[in-house]
Design a protein around this motif. Sequence first.
Motif, mmCIF file in Angstrom:
data_model
loop_
_atom_site.group_PDB
_atom_site.id
_atom_site.type_symbol
_atom_site.label_atom_id
_atom_site.label_comp_id
_atom_site.label_asym_id
_atom_site.label_seq_id
_atom_site.Cartn_x
_atom_site.Cartn_y
_atom_site.Cartn_z
ATOM 1 N N ASN A 1 1.400 -2.504 -10.819
ATOM 2 C CA ASN A 1 1.866 -3.748 -10.195
ATOM 3 C C ASN A 1 1.515 -3.778 -8.711
ATOM 4 O OD1 ASN A 1 2.913 -4.651 -12.605
ATOM 5 N ND2 ASN A 1 5.000 -3.984 -12.152
ATOM 6 N N SER A 2 1.676 -2.668 -8.033
ATOM 7 C CA SER A 2 1.342 -2.608 -6.610
ATOM 8 C C SER A 2 -0.149 -2.817 -6.395
ATOM 9 C CB SER A 2 1.763 -1.261 -6.015
ATOM 10 O OG SER A 2 3.146 -1.098 -6.090
ATOM 11 N N LYS A 3 -0.933 -2.193 -7.236
ATOM 12 C CA LYS A 3 -2.390 -2.328 -7.135
ATOM 13 C C LYS A 3 -2.804 -3.784 -7.371
ATOM 14 C CE LYS A 3 -6.604 -0.402 -9.125
ATOM 15 N NZ LYS A 3 -7.156 0.504 -10.136
ATOM 16 N N ASN A 4 -2.227 -4.415 -8.398
ATOM 17 C CA ASN A 4 -2.535 -5.818 -8.686
ATOM 18 C C ASN A 4 -2.076 -6.737 -7.552
ATOM 19 O OD1 ASN A 4 -3.675 -5.079 -11.115
ATOM 20 N ND2 ASN A 4 -1.836 -5.522 -12.297
ATOM 21 N N SER B 1 0.824 -1.204 0.000
ATOM 22 C CA SER B 1 0.000 0.000 0.000
ATOM 23 C C SER B 1 0.863 1.259 0.000
ATOM 24 C CB SER B 1 -0.922 -0.019 1.217
ATOM 25 O OG SER B 1 -1.714 1.139 1.259
ATOM 26 N N GLN B 2 1.932 1.262 0.788
ATOM 27 C CA GLN B 2 2.826 2.417 0.811
ATOM 28 C C GLN B 2 3.494 2.619 -0.543
ATOM 29 O OE1 GLN B 2 5.478 1.569 4.059
ATOM 30 N NE2 GLN B 2 4.161 2.547 5.584
ATOM 31 N N LYS B 3 3.912 1.530 -1.155
ATOM 32 C CA LYS B 3 4.554 1.612 -2.463
ATOM 33 C C LYS B 3 3.585 2.164 -3.507
ATOM 34 C CE LYS B 3 7.523 -1.166 -5.433
ATOM 35 N NZ LYS B 3 8.126 -2.462 -5.659
ATOM 36 N N LYS B 4 2.341 1.702 -3.446
ATOM 37 C CA LYS B 4 1.298 2.169 -4.368
ATOM 38 C C LYS B 4 1.027 3.651 -4.164
ATOM 39 C CE LYS B 4 -3.591 1.497 -4.372
ATOM 40 N NZ LYS B 4 -3.832 2.766 -3.899
ATOM 41 N N ASN B 5 0.889 4.068 -2.925
ATOM 42 C CA ASN B 5 0.609 5.475 -2.627
ATOM 43 C C ASN B 5 1.766 6.380 -3.052
ATOM 44 O OD1 ASN B 5 -1.893 4.846 -1.569
ATOM 45 N ND2 ASN B 5 -1.160 4.732 0.543
ATOM 46 N N PHE B 6 2.996 5.918 -2.806
ATOM 47 C CA PHE B 6 4.164 6.700 -3.202
ATOM 48 C C PHE B 6 4.202 6.868 -4.722
ATOM 49 C CE2 PHE B 6 8.640 6.995 -4.490
ATOM 50 C CZ PHE B 6 8.992 8.150 -3.832
ATOM 51 N N ALA B 7 3.957 5.778 -5.446
ATOM 52 C CA ALA B 7 3.968 5.833 -6.909
ATOM 53 C C ALA B 7 2.876 6.780 -7.408
ATOM 54 C CB ALA B 7 3.779 4.439 -7.496
ATOM 55 N N GLU B 8 1.725 6.742 -6.762
ATOM 56 C CA GLU B 8 0.615 7.609 -7.160
ATOM 57 C C GLU B 8 0.974 9.085 -6.942
ATOM 58 O OE1 GLU B 8 -4.210 7.532 -6.636
ATOM 59 O OE2 GLU B 8 -2.984 6.913 -4.934
#
Length: 119
Positions: free
Chosen positions: A106-109, A16-23
């Motif tokens: 990828n993080s979301k998936n 989740s942190q990786k996804k949020n950071f990428a966003e």
Amino acid sequence: MSMPNEALQKVLQEISQKKNFAEQQLIIVRQQKAARTREGRMLQLTSSEVSSLPADTKVYEGVGKMFVCTPIPEVQERLQGEGEALKKEMSNLDKKEDYLEKTYTNSKNSLEHVLKGAA
């Protein structure tokens, strides 16, 4: 094969942190691209205006708080150099945007996969 709750929470939190950071980074990169696009348009407009001037016209460039008389060919050369640098920067931003979009997807998936596996 089931994971313990603590490990599952840790994995979910990391993804989740990786996804949020990428966003967040995607938003920043898109704003930077928009700004560079505006700069490119300004360079094009300035270049076309300078090109349309007669050869003996005096052109002044701002340097700090003063203006310096500069020959038209030097101004055009500077504008061309800035344009090339801007193209390189846009290329780098495009690559960064592609990478961040892939990371986000990828993080979301992965997040969805872990959640489905935990259910």
